[in-house]
Design a protein around this motif. Sequence first.
Motif, short mmCIF file in Angstrom:
data_model
loop_
_atom_site.label_atom_id
_atom_site.label_comp_id
_atom_site.label_asym_id
_atom_site.label_seq_id
_atom_site.Cartn_x
_atom_site.Cartn_y
_atom_site.Cartn_z
N LYS A 29 16.74 -39.31 -17.61
CA LYS A 29 16.96 -38.07 -17.91
C LYS A 29 18.40 -38.10 -17.81
O LYS A 29 19.21 -36.97 -18.48
CB LYS A 29 16.12 -37.14 -17.18
CG LYS A 29 16.31 -37.08 -15.70
CD LYS A 29 15.77 -35.85 -15.00
CE LYS A 29 16.23 -35.73 -13.64
NZ LYS A 29 15.36 -34.96 -12.97
N ASN A 30 18.88 -38.75 -16.95
CA ASN A 30 20.55 -38.46 -16.82
C ASN A 30 21.13 -39.10 -17.88
O ASN A 30 22.42 -38.87 -17.87
CB ASN A 30 20.91 -39.09 -15.34
CG ASN A 30 20.13 -38.28 -14.22
OD1 ASN A 30 20.02 -37.12 -14.26
ND2 ASN A 30 20.02 -38.76 -13.05
N ILE A 31 20.79 -39.95 -18.53
CA ILE A 31 21.68 -40.83 -19.43
C ILE A 31 22.18 -39.78 -20.73
O ILE A 31 23.18 -40.00 -21.21
CB ILE A 31 20.75 -41.65 -20.30
CG1 ILE A 31 21.66 -42.81 -21.11
CG2 ILE A 31 19.90 -41.06 -21.20
CD1 ILE A 31 21.97 -44.21 -19.80
N ALA A 32 21.95 -38.55 -20.67
CA ALA A 32 22.22 -37.46 -21.61
C ALA A 32 23.91 -37.33 -21.17
O ALA A 32 24.60 -36.73 -21.96
CB ALA A 32 21.48 -36.30 -21.85
N GLY A 33 24.24 -37.44 -19.78
CA GLY A 33 25.49 -37.09 -19.31
C GLY A 33 26.31 -38.25 -19.69
O GLY A 33 27.68 -37.97 -19.51
N ALA A 34 25.97 -39.26 -20.25
CA ALA A 34 27.06 -40.34 -20.83
C ALA A 34 27.60 -39.89 -22.16
O ALA A 34 26.87 -38.97 -23.02
CB ALA A 34 26.38 -41.67 -20.95
#
Length: 146
Positions: A29-34
């Motif tokens: 879910k954190n990959i959207a911050g890339a």
Amino acid sequence: MRKMMMAVALGMMPVGAEACTYLEPFEMKNIAGAELVVVGEVTGYQDLGSPWGAALVTVQVDDVLKGKAKGEVTFIWNSGMAQGPHESRATGRVLIGAMDGGRIAVSDMAPDARPDLPSIVQPYCGEVWMQPATKATVAEARKALE
């Protein structure tokens, strides 16, 4: 006496491997911050020999899930406090979450070795955002980026 007190104080300071009590696992879910998310085959790895840990990871990009990239791209992998660059992790087909140029947070203790290159996200106390690119992993990344 002063020298002894300094020696004790220095001995009690945490070193990089001891600063994090555990390695925070990678969560898709954190990959959207890339700013850049790519899938590709690792074609090269070069340890830069820096005392804080840094390596170049070259990838032949097959698919871009976020951002813009094509062809062969070289990423900088700067060390975190709990995990640093190691060649065994940078092999085969991978999914990478990166920042366009430079790392998120830079300190004097761990400077950015190559701010001109996209930087693989390496949280200080977390697992690097470079995962084996299985069909399931890529599908999960696409869903997280929707």
